[in-house]
Design an enzyme around this catalytic site. Structure first.
Site, PDB file in Angstrom:
ATOM      1  N   CYS A 154       0.643  -1.308   0.043  1.00  0.00           N
ATOM      2  CA  CYS A 154      -0.052  -0.216  -0.276  1.00  0.00           C
ATOM      3  C   CYS A 154       0.416   1.496   0.258  1.00  0.00           C
ATOM      4  O   CYS A 154       1.068   1.266   1.227  1.00  0.00           O
ATOM      5  CB  CYS A 154      -1.220   0.269   1.429  1.00  0.00           C
ATOM      6  SG  CYS A 154      -2.067   1.327   1.135  1.00  0.00           S
ATOM      7  N   CYS A 157      -0.764   3.842   1.857  1.00  0.00           N
ATOM      8  CA  CYS A 157      -0.182   3.972   3.708  1.00  0.00           C
ATOM      9  C   CYS A 157       0.924   4.078   4.009  1.00  0.00           C
ATOM     10  O   CYS A 157       1.954   4.776   4.872  1.00  0.00           O
ATOM     11  CB  CYS A 157      -0.368   2.612   3.887  1.00  0.00           C
ATOM     12  SG  CYS A 157      -2.158   1.623   3.512  1.00  0.00           S
ATOM     13  N   ASP A 158       2.088   3.825   3.034  1.00  0.00           N
ATOM     14  CA  ASP A 158       3.398   4.130   4.040  1.00  0.00           C
ATOM     15  C   ASP A 158       4.476   4.464   2.519  1.00  0.00           C
ATOM     16  O   ASP A 158       6.189   4.304   2.927  1.00  0.00           O
ATOM     17  CB  ASP A 158       3.991   1.995   3.473  1.00  0.00           C
ATOM     18  CG  ASP A 158       3.123   1.355   4.376  1.00  0.00           C
ATOM     19  OD1 ASP A 158       2.745   1.952   5.654  1.00  0.00           O
ATOM     20  OD2 ASP A 158       3.157  -0.160   4.182  1.00  0.00           O
TER      21      ASP A 158
END
Ligand code: NAP
Length: 330
Positions: A154, A157-158
């Site tokens: 992701c 997300c990261d």
């Protein structure tokens, strides 16, 4: 004031091979953001929901170290903590949890039956929030460095953790191209490894990738192995050119696997309308109704486009409100 529902309508004595338990108002399948938000809303509506959690309590978020884009947490929040907070919030209003792996369902008629290997659960309504699992490549090093040590699925997300570093995206679809473009905001260089000479992604996404000065396409290539450094984090990935057979090593700090997702919908095959990829289809504009009355859906098992914690939570909220309405009307 919402309508009050009795918490147990029927008590049955169970016999082998499967134990049948009292009929529930509502059973929620899944404990990711979608299922737990549905549980909060259903519990606050006095429906006393039973929440079944499977193999990955907390869902995909628990594989992410820090969530920085969930509204309300300016400093970010640990993925596990976020879902655990939701879990406690729902429990506070009466949600109950049980750990079980569902195998198949019978959803037609007024009593919905959920079967695990050892039990049959009965309910008047069901919310399915079983999520999706990212497809993994299956090469050495992938699992070892997954979740916090450099391998992730992701970018949203990261991505921000890889500021000023070189990263690699694996895949050639819209997700891979979107992730590669997103990562250029942080990374100094983004390699994209794809097994063919043209992307599966839409023409516009492919063009953006090919024309981006920070993106280096590594085409006709398959990833072979992910290597770690002394710090226990990713340091490189090797890729093999399928035409020449030559293998090269790409130094990088992050590997973003974007080769598609697999919706966790196997138990619903034949019971609900699924699309060709296995996602549960919602025939109504609400996006949370299914083709079966009294059965609702939320999150990544139905949404292959947005796939965010916040969108899954929003769907969980909608599904619980629709389920409550449906129960009060029936
Ligand atoms: P996808 O379209 O199924 O693409 C998966 C990609 O991964 C393909 O390029 C495939 O290669 C590659 N791949 C699959 N298995 C592999 C393996 N074992 N090793 C190496 N490569 C592998 O999946 P997606 O990109 O997640 O997209 C899913 C759906 O969501 C699509 O319909 C997509 O259009 C949609 N989507 C839309 C948007 C948007 O509109 N903004 C954004 C994201 C996703 P091959 O091409 O060789 O098969």
């Amino acid at each position: 004031m919402g309508v009050k529902f009795p918490t147990k309508l029927v008590i049955e004595v169970g016999f082998e091979p499967s134990k049948s338990i009292g009929m529930e108002n509502i059973i929620i399948l899944g404990t990711g953001c979608a299922g737990l938000t549905a549980a909060i809303y259903a519990a606050r509506a006095n429906l006393n929901p039973l929440v079944l959690e499977g193999n990955q309590p907390g869902g995909q978020l628990t594989t992410t170290s820090e969530v920085e884009n969930f509204p309300g947490f300016p400093e970010g929040i640990d993925g596990f903590m976020l879902t655990d907070n939701m879990r406690q919030q729902a429990a506070r209003f009466g949600a109950r949890y049980e750990h079980d792996q569902i195998e198949h369902v019978s959803l037609d008629g007024p009593v919905k039956r959920i079967h695990s290997a050892t039990k049959t659960y009965e309910a008047r309504s069901v919310i399915i929030a079983t999520g999706a699992s990212p497809r993994l490549i299956g090469i050495p090093g992938e699992k070892e460095y997954y979740g916090g040590n450099g391998v992730t699925t992701c970018a949203t997300c990261d991505g921000a953790f890889y500021r000023g570093m070189d990263v690699v995206v694996v895949g050639g679809g819209d997700s891979a191209c979107e992730e590669a473009i997103f990562l250029t905001r942080f990374a100094s260089k983004v390699y994209i490894i794809h097994r063919r000479d043209e992307f599966r992604a839409s023409e516009i996404m492919s063009r953006r990738v090919l024309e981006h000065p920070k993106i280096v396409p590594v085409l006709n290539s398959v990833p072979v192995e992910i290597f770690g450094g002394d710090d226990g984090k990713v340091r490189a990935i090797s890729a093999k050119n399928v035409q020449s057979g030559a293998t090269s090593e790409i130094p990088c700090k992050g590997v973003f696997v974007a080769i598609g997702h697999i919706p966790n919908t196997k138990p619903f095959t034949g019971a609900l309308t699924l699309d060709e990829s296995g996602y549960i289809v919602s025939p109504q504009s609400s996006g949370v109704h299914t083709n079966v009355e009294g059965v609702f859906v939320a999150g990544d098992c139905s949404d292959h486009v947005y796939r965010q914690a916040i969108t899954a939570a929003g769907m969980g909220c909608r599904a619980a409100i629709e389920a409550e309405r449906w129960l009060s009307e029936h």
